[in-house]
Design a protein around this motif. Sequence first.
Motif, PDB file in Angstrom:
ATOM      1  N   LYS A 108     -18.442 -59.733  -1.595  1.00  0.00           N
ATOM      2  CA  LYS A 108     -17.550 -58.674  -1.119  1.00  0.00           C
ATOM      3  C   LYS A 108     -17.737 -57.384  -1.922  1.00  0.00           C
ATOM      4  O   LYS A 108     -17.826 -56.287  -1.352  1.00  0.00           O
ATOM      5  CB  LYS A 108     -16.095 -59.149  -1.223  1.00  0.00           C
ATOM      6  N   GLU A 109     -17.829 -57.530  -3.244  1.00  0.00           N
ATOM      7  CA  GLU A 109     -17.983 -56.366  -4.118  1.00  0.00           C
ATOM      8  C   GLU A 109     -19.263 -55.592  -3.799  1.00  0.00           C
ATOM      9  O   GLU A 109     -19.257 -54.361  -3.736  1.00  0.00           O
ATOM     10  CB  GLU A 109     -18.002 -56.834  -5.575  1.00  0.00           C
ATOM     11  N   ASN A 110     -20.365 -56.329  -3.573  1.00  0.00           N
ATOM     12  CA  ASN A 110     -21.639 -55.670  -3.279  1.00  0.00           C
ATOM     13  C   ASN A 110     -21.683 -55.061  -1.882  1.00  0.00           C
ATOM     14  O   ASN A 110     -22.290 -54.009  -1.679  1.00  0.00           O
ATOM     15  CB  ASN A 110     -22.799 -56.652  -3.464  1.00  0.00           C
ATOM     16  N   LEU A 111     -21.046 -55.728  -0.927  1.00  0.00           N
ATOM     17  CA  LEU A 111     -20.971 -55.165   0.426  1.00  0.00           C
ATOM     18  C   LEU A 111     -20.220 -53.832   0.407  1.00  0.00           C
ATOM     19  O   LEU A 111     -20.600 -52.880   1.109  1.00  0.00           O
ATOM     20  CB  LEU A 111     -20.272 -56.141   1.377  1.00  0.00           C
ATOM     21  N   LEU A 112     -19.172 -53.760  -0.402  1.00  0.00           N
ATOM     22  CA  LEU A 112     -18.396 -52.527  -0.502  1.00  0.00           C
ATOM     23  C   LEU A 112     -19.113 -51.481  -1.352  1.00  0.00           C
ATOM     24  O   LEU A 112     -19.132 -50.300  -1.014  1.00  0.00           O
ATOM     25  CB  LEU A 112     -17.015 -52.826  -1.110  1.00  0.00           C
ATOM     26  N   THR A 118     -16.950 -51.996   5.274  1.00  0.00           N
ATOM     27  CA  THR A 118     -15.695 -51.536   4.689  1.00  0.00           C
ATOM     28  C   THR A 118     -14.824 -52.765   4.419  1.00  0.00           C
ATOM     29  O   THR A 118     -15.134 -53.867   4.875  1.00  0.00           O
ATOM     30  CB  THR A 118     -14.961 -50.574   5.641  1.00  0.00           C
ATOM     31  N   ASP A 119     -13.735 -52.575   3.677  1.00  0.00           N
ATOM     32  CA  ASP A 119     -12.868 -53.688   3.288  1.00  0.00           C
ATOM     33  C   ASP A 119     -12.002 -54.120   4.475  1.00  0.00           C
ATOM     34  O   ASP A 119     -10.805 -53.815   4.556  1.00  0.00           O
ATOM     35  CB  ASP A 119     -11.981 -53.253   2.113  1.00  0.00           C
ATOM     36  N   ASN A 120     -12.635 -54.809   5.413  1.00  0.00           N
ATOM     37  CA  ASN A 120     -11.926 -55.239   6.620  1.00  0.00           C
ATOM     38  C   ASN A 120     -12.344 -56.660   7.002  1.00  0.00           C
ATOM     39  O   ASN A 120     -13.057 -57.328   6.248  1.00  0.00           O
ATOM     40  CB  ASN A 120     -12.192 -54.268   7.778  1.00  0.00           C
ATOM     41  N   LEU A 121     -11.925 -57.118   8.169  1.00  0.00           N
ATOM     42  CA  LEU A 121     -12.114 -58.505   8.573  1.00  0.00           C
ATOM     43  C   LEU A 121     -13.583 -58.958   8.584  1.00  0.00           C
ATOM     44  O   LEU A 121     -13.886 -60.044   8.075  1.00  0.00           O
ATOM     45  CB  LEU A 121     -11.463 -58.742   9.939  1.00  0.00           C
TER      46      LEU A 121
END
Length: 309
Positions: free
Chosen positions: A201-205, A211-214
């Motif tokens: 999650k951290e790397n995707l953001l 974005t921080d979504n579903l």
Amino acid sequence: MVGLKPSDIPPTPAVKFLGAGTAACIADLFTFPLDTAKVRLQIQGESTGSVAANGIRYKGVFGTMSTIVKTEGAKSLYNGLVAGLQRQMSFASIRIGLYDTVKLFYTNGKEKAGIGSRILAGCTTGALAVTIAQPTDVVKVRFQAQANLRGVKRRYNGTMDAYRTIAKKEGIRGLWKGTFPNVTRNAIVNCTELVTYDLIKENLLHYKLMTDNLPCHFLSAFGAGFCTTVIASPVDVVKTRYMNSPPGQYKSALNCAWTMITKEGPTAFYKGFVPSFLRLGSWNVVMFVSYEQLKRAMMMSKERMEYAV
């Protein structure tokens, strides 16, 4: 707090604690039949038990579920659900809900945590959660392993009866049977699951891939589920067999593992891998997506209450 988006407001430890337990219960409701199939496949090959005595064989996750429905009825897929929900409220609340708090403790309050601090936090909350919730796990596994067949005496008549019977016949230690392999398993699971989810999650953001979504939560949870299944399966099989075994069948968890490898070979440690992944992968997706949404909903509710005041 007025004017801030829910995602900008850091959730309190209480919100994370309650949200994690609730999200884990939601995930269990959706994936419990897969977990029951996994347990039946993991204990297959043991010479004891009502299933072995009646010559029933399970093949594959959906074949196992189909066989259970045909021979015992659909309700048997949810054997041990009450203990399972009790387990999640006491277990997931600690191991997931307190993860960020413990991670901050290991980093001396710094928001940026290294891989070592994340692993330590995962081990700590995983081990603490198991120590507290172990009796619920023992009862859940035994109910899932119990076949509801005609002419076969039920091992336990209900959840509370199971707690009482185990304590009476095996002593209080019986309720904590398999704590060592379970602590080992959940330290591994917690580390792999939470640290992998955290990092993906951290790397995707960070690289602005999502974005921080579903969708981001879904992909992170799916990746965490696969990595966790690969690493934790051997310990999970030993834990399940040892916890389900009658007194005297195995001297210890290590003896259980040795018996498995000498009698059934190394592949025994990956029995039930497909249902383990289907269950853990889907459980992670439902749990983390629910957890993220519950955190936001609770923080929005808290913000509205503070704004009204």
